[in-house]
Design an enzyme around this catalytic site. Structure first.
Site, mmCIF file in Angstrom:
data_model
loop_
_atom_site.group_PDB
_atom_site.id
_atom_site.type_symbol
_atom_site.label_atom_id
_atom_site.label_comp_id
_atom_site.label_asym_id
_atom_site.label_seq_id
_atom_site.Cartn_x
_atom_site.Cartn_y
_atom_site.Cartn_z
ATOM 1 N N ARG A 1 -0.315 -8.427 13.403
ATOM 2 C CA ARG A 1 -0.913 -7.371 12.572
ATOM 3 C C ARG A 1 -1.812 -7.994 11.495
ATOM 4 O O ARG A 1 -2.854 -7.442 11.151
ATOM 5 C CB ARG A 1 0.189 -6.510 11.947
ATOM 6 C CG ARG A 1 0.837 -5.567 12.975
ATOM 7 C CD ARG A 1 2.225 -5.100 12.584
ATOM 8 N NE ARG A 1 2.263 -4.335 11.369
ATOM 9 C CZ ARG A 1 3.358 -4.166 10.625
ATOM 10 N NH1 ARG A 1 4.504 -4.727 10.986
ATOM 11 N NH2 ARG A 1 3.304 -3.446 9.531
ATOM 12 N N ARG B 1 -9.231 1.058 8.956
ATOM 13 C CA ARG B 1 -8.885 -0.306 9.337
ATOM 14 C C ARG B 1 -10.005 -0.980 10.108
ATOM 15 O O ARG B 1 -9.879 -2.152 10.462
ATOM 16 C CB ARG B 1 -7.639 -0.270 10.217
ATOM 17 C CG ARG B 1 -6.333 -0.540 9.464
ATOM 18 C CD ARG B 1 -5.234 -0.398 10.477
ATOM 19 N NE ARG B 1 -4.028 -1.098 10.208
ATOM 20 C CZ ARG B 1 -2.961 -0.560 9.628
ATOM 21 N NH1 ARG B 1 -2.995 0.662 9.166
ATOM 22 N NH2 ARG B 1 -1.855 -1.263 9.518
ATOM 23 N N LYS C 1 0.829 -1.208 0.000
ATOM 24 C CA LYS C 1 0.000 0.000 0.000
ATOM 25 C C LYS C 1 0.869 1.267 0.000
ATOM 26 O O LYS C 1 0.629 2.186 -0.767
ATOM 27 C CB LYS C 1 -0.917 0.029 1.242
ATOM 28 C CG LYS C 1 -1.862 -1.150 1.361
ATOM 29 C CD LYS C 1 -2.790 -1.007 2.568
ATOM 30 C CE LYS C 1 -2.091 -0.966 3.908
ATOM 31 N NZ LYS C 1 -1.452 -2.238 4.316
ATOM 32 N N ARG D 1 12.396 -5.716 5.283
ATOM 33 C CA ARG D 1 12.393 -4.366 4.716
ATOM 34 C C ARG D 1 13.047 -3.331 5.636
ATOM 35 O O ARG D 1 13.043 -3.460 6.850
ATOM 36 C CB ARG D 1 10.975 -3.953 4.309
ATOM 37 C CG ARG D 1 10.039 -3.696 5.447
ATOM 38 C CD ARG D 1 8.636 -3.404 4.939
ATOM 39 N NE ARG D 1 7.737 -3.123 6.037
ATOM 40 C CZ ARG D 1 6.458 -2.835 5.910
ATOM 41 N NH1 ARG D 1 5.893 -2.808 4.714
ATOM 42 N NH2 ARG D 1 5.725 -2.585 6.974
ATOM 43 N N ARG E 1 11.589 -0.742 11.073
ATOM 44 C CA ARG E 1 10.491 -0.502 12.004
ATOM 45 C C ARG E 1 10.510 -1.531 13.127
ATOM 46 O O ARG E 1 10.719 -2.709 12.881
ATOM 47 C CB ARG E 1 9.154 -0.582 11.253
ATOM 48 C CG ARG E 1 8.882 0.645 10.425
ATOM 49 C CD ARG E 1 7.685 0.488 9.536
ATOM 50 N NE ARG E 1 6.536 -0.136 10.190
ATOM 51 C CZ ARG E 1 5.341 -0.246 9.615
ATOM 52 N NH1 ARG E 1 5.155 0.236 8.387
ATOM 53 N NH2 ARG E 1 4.351 -0.826 10.230
HETATM 54 P P1 AMP Z 1 1.102 0.599 9.119
HETATM 55 O O1 AMP Z 1 2.280 1.469 8.866
HETATM 56 O O2 AMP Z 1 -0.094 1.006 8.300
HETATM 57 O O3 AMP Z 1 1.425 -0.863 8.986
HETATM 58 O O4 AMP Z 1 0.683 0.829 10.648
HETATM 59 C C1 AMP Z 1 1.559 0.521 11.707
HETATM 60 C C2 AMP Z 1 0.793 0.433 13.015
HETATM 61 O O5 AMP Z 1 0.176 1.698 13.298
HETATM 62 C C3 AMP Z 1 -0.361 -0.563 13.012
HETATM 63 O O6 AMP Z 1 0.077 -1.883 13.307
HETATM 64 C C4 AMP Z 1 -1.258 0.022 14.099
HETATM 65 O O7 AMP Z 1 -0.740 -0.238 15.397
HETATM 66 C C5 AMP Z 1 -1.126 1.529 13.857
HETATM 67 N N1 AMP Z 1 -2.116 2.023 12.879
HETATM 68 C C6 AMP Z 1 -1.866 2.554 11.642
HETATM 69 N N2 AMP Z 1 -2.996 2.921 11.022
HETATM 70 C C7 AMP Z 1 -4.001 2.607 11.879
HETATM 71 C C8 AMP Z 1 -5.417 2.723 11.819
HETATM 72 N N3 AMP Z 1 -6.038 3.236 10.735
HETATM 73 N N4 AMP Z 1 -6.139 2.293 12.886
HETATM 74 C C9 AMP Z 1 -5.541 1.789 13.983
HETATM 75 N N5 AMP Z 1 -4.215 1.627 14.112
HETATM 76 C C10 AMP Z 1 -3.437 2.046 13.070
#
Ligand code: AMP
Length: 214
Positions: free
Chosen positions: A171, A87, A13, A126, A160
């Site tokens: 996740r 989400r 994404k 990554r 990360r």
């Molecule tokens: P991502 O970079 O999109 O994989 O997000 C990393 C982490 O941020 C996720 O595992 C969640 O803990 C938090 N997070 C990101 N976007 C959301 C969202 N829309 N709702 C809830 N938690 C989020």
């Protein structure tokens, strides 16, 4: 035009959102990036979100919806690519309201369909350049010179803290339980397009461009 990219962690994404931002002048709205920034700044939101993110769980709907609302206000009327948001069903409803309040609406939802086991390998390897943010992978996209960023020459990279196998699996479980169930909400409105996310980055990008041009 406003679009949502849906798919489990590592589906691509962020990569595709960055391409669209460059090719179409749309604005990438990644709640993951916004939250990581808040954690790095030690802001009140960051303090609340840090442990939740490290555990691979979801941050509260209220926090992420507020972040998106603020970003929509500052990004003016540029088209938005929502990456990692919504989400949950509640966030999907919040997004509809946030857009409607600003006289905007959602045009497309693109689901990147991927094989989960392959994703664990994708994510666990990554990393990105600490200086310019360019993204790399130990196996699939190493820098041309070992340890040196192709774009800016920096020798510092970051990984990360939630990109380890155990957290990635958590996740993905969150995605299956809370995010996948949003698809029928958008399907009913005929907004969903499915793209095979296991293709090359260029092929996925070409398919997304075709959908946006259709
Ligand atoms: P991502 O970079 O999109 O994989 O997000 C990393 C982490 O941020 C996720 O595992 C969640 O803990 C938090 N997070 C990101 N976007 C959301 C969202 N829309 N709702 C809830 N938690 C989020």
């Amino acid at each position: 035009m406003n679009i949502v990219l849906l798919g489990p962690p590592g589906a691509g994404k962020g990569t595709q959102a960055a391409r669209l931002q460059a090719s179409r002048g749309m604005i990438q709205m990644s709640t993951g990036d916004m939250l990581r920034e808040a954690v790095a700044n030690g802001s009140p939101v960051g303090v609340k979100a840090k442990a939740v993110m490290e555990a691979g769980k979801l941050v509260s709907d209220a926090i992420v919806s507020a972040l998106i609302g603020e970003r929509l206000d500052t990004a003016g009327r540029h088209g938005a690519i929502f990456d990692g948001f919504p989400r949950t069903r509640q966030q999907a409803e919040a997004l509809d309201s946030l857009l409607a309040e600003r006289g905007r609406n959602l045009d497309h939802v693109i689901e990147l369909v991927v094989d989960e086991d392959a994703l664990v390998e994708r994510i666990a390897g990554r990393f990105s350049c600490a200086k310019c943010g360019a993204s790399y992978h130990d196996r699939f996209k190493p820098p041309l010179a070992d340890g040196v960023c192709d774009h800016c020459g920096s020798t510092e990279c970051i990984r990360r803290p939630d990109d380890n196998e155990q957290t990635v699996r958590r996740r993905m479980a969150e995605y299956r339980a809370k995010t996948e169930p949003i698809l029928p909400y958008y399907d009913e409105r005929g907004l969903v397009h499915r793209v095979d996310g296991m293709q090359s980055v260029d092929d996925v990008a070409a398919q997304i461009e075709a959908i946006l041009d259709s």
